[in-house]
Design a protein around this motif. Structure first.
Motif, short mmCIF file in Angstrom:
data_model
loop_
_atom_site.label_atom_id
_atom_site.label_comp_id
_atom_site.label_asym_id
_atom_site.label_seq_id
_atom_site.Cartn_x
_atom_site.Cartn_y
_atom_site.Cartn_z
N ILE A 1 66.45 -20.64 -4.06
CA ILE A 1 67.44 -20.43 -3.01
C ILE A 1 67.86 -21.79 -2.42
O ILE A 1 67.05 -22.71 -2.33
CB ILE A 1 66.88 -19.51 -1.90
CG1 ILE A 1 67.97 -19.12 -0.91
CG2 ILE A 1 65.70 -20.14 -1.20
CD1 ILE A 1 67.53 -18.06 0.08
N HIS A 2 69.13 -21.89 -2.09
CA HIS A 2 69.68 -23.07 -1.44
C HIS A 2 70.33 -22.64 -0.13
O HIS A 2 71.00 -21.61 -0.09
CB HIS A 2 70.77 -23.72 -2.31
CG HIS A 2 70.26 -24.45 -3.50
ND1 HIS A 2 69.52 -23.87 -4.49
CD2 HIS A 2 70.41 -25.75 -3.87
CE1 HIS A 2 69.24 -24.76 -5.42
NE2 HIS A 2 69.77 -25.91 -5.06
N ILE A 3 70.15 -23.44 0.91
CA ILE A 3 70.87 -23.19 2.15
C ILE A 3 71.57 -24.47 2.59
O ILE A 3 71.13 -25.58 2.27
CB ILE A 3 69.98 -22.64 3.29
CG1 ILE A 3 68.94 -23.67 3.74
CG2 ILE A 3 69.33 -21.32 2.89
CD1 ILE A 3 68.26 -23.31 5.05
N ILE A 4 72.66 -24.27 3.31
CA ILE A 4 73.40 -25.37 3.92
C ILE A 4 73.45 -25.07 5.41
O ILE A 4 73.96 -24.03 5.82
CB ILE A 4 74.83 -25.48 3.35
CG1 ILE A 4 74.79 -25.61 1.81
CG2 ILE A 4 75.58 -26.65 3.98
CD1 ILE A 4 76.12 -25.40 1.13
N THR A 5 72.89 -25.95 6.21
CA THR A 5 72.84 -25.73 7.65
C THR A 5 74.19 -26.07 8.29
O THR A 5 75.02 -26.74 7.67
CB THR A 5 71.75 -26.59 8.31
OG1 THR A 5 72.11 -27.96 8.21
CG2 THR A 5 70.39 -26.36 7.65
N PRO A 6 74.40 -25.63 9.53
CA PRO A 6 75.65 -26.00 10.22
C PRO A 6 75.85 -27.51 10.32
O PRO A 6 76.98 -27.97 10.42
CB PRO A 6 75.48 -25.37 11.60
CG PRO A 6 74.58 -24.20 11.37
CD PRO A 6 73.61 -24.66 10.32
N SER A 7 74.76 -28.28 10.28
CA SER A 7 74.89 -29.75 10.32
C SER A 7 74.99 -30.33 8.91
O SER A 7 74.84 -31.54 8.73
CB SER A 7 73.72 -30.36 11.08
OG SER A 7 72.50 -30.07 10.41
N ASN A 8 75.24 -29.49 7.92
CA ASN A 8 75.45 -29.88 6.52
C ASN A 8 74.21 -30.46 5.83
O ASN A 8 74.33 -31.22 4.89
CB ASN A 8 76.63 -30.84 6.37
CG ASN A 8 77.94 -30.16 6.64
OD1 ASN A 8 78.14 -29.01 6.25
ND2 ASN A 8 78.83 -30.83 7.32
N LYS A 9 73.05 -30.08 6.29
CA LYS A 9 71.82 -30.44 5.59
C LYS A 9 71.54 -29.36 4.55
O LYS A 9 71.78 -28.18 4.79
CB LYS A 9 70.65 -30.57 6.55
CG LYS A 9 70.77 -31.77 7.45
CD LYS A 9 69.54 -31.94 8.30
CE LYS A 9 69.73 -33.16 9.21
NZ LYS A 9 68.61 -33.37 10.09
N ILE A 10 71.02 -29.80 3.42
CA ILE A 10 70.73 -28.88 2.33
C ILE A 10 69.22 -28.75 2.18
O ILE A 10 68.50 -29.75 2.17
CB ILE A 10 71.35 -29.38 1.01
CG1 ILE A 10 72.87 -29.41 1.15
CG2 ILE A 10 70.92 -28.51 -0.16
CD1 ILE A 10 73.59 -30.14 0.06
N THR B 1 74.40 -20.84 9.13
CA THR B 1 73.72 -21.37 7.96
C THR B 1 74.23 -20.57 6.77
O THR B 1 74.36 -19.34 6.85
CB THR B 1 72.19 -21.20 8.09
OG1 THR B 1 71.73 -22.03 9.16
CG2 THR B 1 71.47 -21.58 6.82
N ILE B 2 74.52 -21.24 5.69
CA ILE B 2 74.96 -20.58 4.47
C ILE B 2 73.78 -20.51 3.52
O ILE B 2 73.14 -21.52 3.24
CB ILE B 2 76.13 -21.34 3.82
CG1 ILE B 2 77.34 -21.31 4.76
CG2 ILE B 2 76.47 -20.74 2.45
CD1 ILE B 2 78.47 -22.21 4.32
N ALA B 3 73.50 -19.31 3.04
CA ALA B 3 72.42 -19.11 2.06
C ALA B 3 73.07 -18.70 0.74
O ALA B 3 73.82 -17.73 0.69
CB ALA B 3 71.46 -18.04 2.55
N LEU B 4 72.79 -19.47 -0.29
CA LEU B 4 73.31 -19.17 -1.62
C LEU B 4 72.24 -18.43 -2.41
O LEU B 4 71.11 -18.89 -2.52
CB LEU B 4 73.69 -20.46 -2.35
CG LEU B 4 74.70 -21.35 -1.62
CD1 LEU B 4 74.92 -22.65 -2.39
CD2 LEU B 4 76.01 -20.62 -1.40
N TYR B 5 72.60 -17.29 -2.94
CA TYR B 5 71.64 -16.48 -3.67
C TYR B 5 72.28 -15.95 -4.96
O TYR B 5 73.49 -15.86 -5.07
CB TYR B 5 71.13 -15.32 -2.81
CG TYR B 5 72.13 -14.20 -2.67
CD1 TYR B 5 71.99 -13.03 -3.41
CD2 TYR B 5 73.22 -14.31 -1.81
CE1 TYR B 5 72.93 -12.01 -3.30
CE2 TYR B 5 74.14 -13.30 -1.69
CZ TYR B 5 74.00 -12.15 -2.44
OH TYR B 5 74.91 -11.15 -2.33
#
Length: 127
Positions: free
Chosen positions: A59-68, A6-10
């Motif tokens: 905060i925004h995250i992008i899951t491995p399945s590309n859900k935001i 999971t990508i977390a943008l901060y």
């Protein structure tokens, strides 16, 4: 084997965001989350385009399945990834939990400058 994270943008200029990242990194025993400063993410060519103002508000995250997920929903999703917070993460997934959690998250994010006034010298807390 490729393990997708999971990508977390901060916001790396925001003390509350930095503290959130630090705390979540301690909980991420399995290394499921990659934290990327939004300032770096904005420079890269990406499949997902976000408004700069939106990225700085929550905060925004992008899951491995590309859900935001954003804000409260992102935090809730992150908590399910960590063994120490898994049960709490499931608990706040019950129906209508967001009716309490989302306004609390938005209030904290909007008022972060009040909590960090003495330590917020970079201006990011005024957003």
């Amino acid at each position: 084997m490729i393990i997708l994270k999971t990508i977390a943008l901060y916001d790396k200029t925001c003390l509350l965001c930095q503290e959130t990242k630090r705390l979540f990194n301690k909980l991420d025993w399995l290394g499921k989350v990659e934290w990327i400063p939004l300032q770096e993410y904005e420079k890269k060519q990406s499949r997902f385009a976000f408004r700069k103002e939106d990225l700085r508000k929550e905060i925004h995250i992008i899951t491995p399945s590309n859900k935001i997920y954003k804000g409260f929903y992102a935090v809730r999703r992150l908590l399910v990834n960590f063994p120490a917070t898994f049960l709490f993460g499931i608990l706040i997934h019950v129906p209508f939990a967001d009716r309490i959690g989302n306004p609390i998250y938005k209030w904290l994010a909007k008022n972060r400058h009040k909590f960090l006034r003495k330590n917020c010298d970079r201006g990011s807390c005024s957003i």
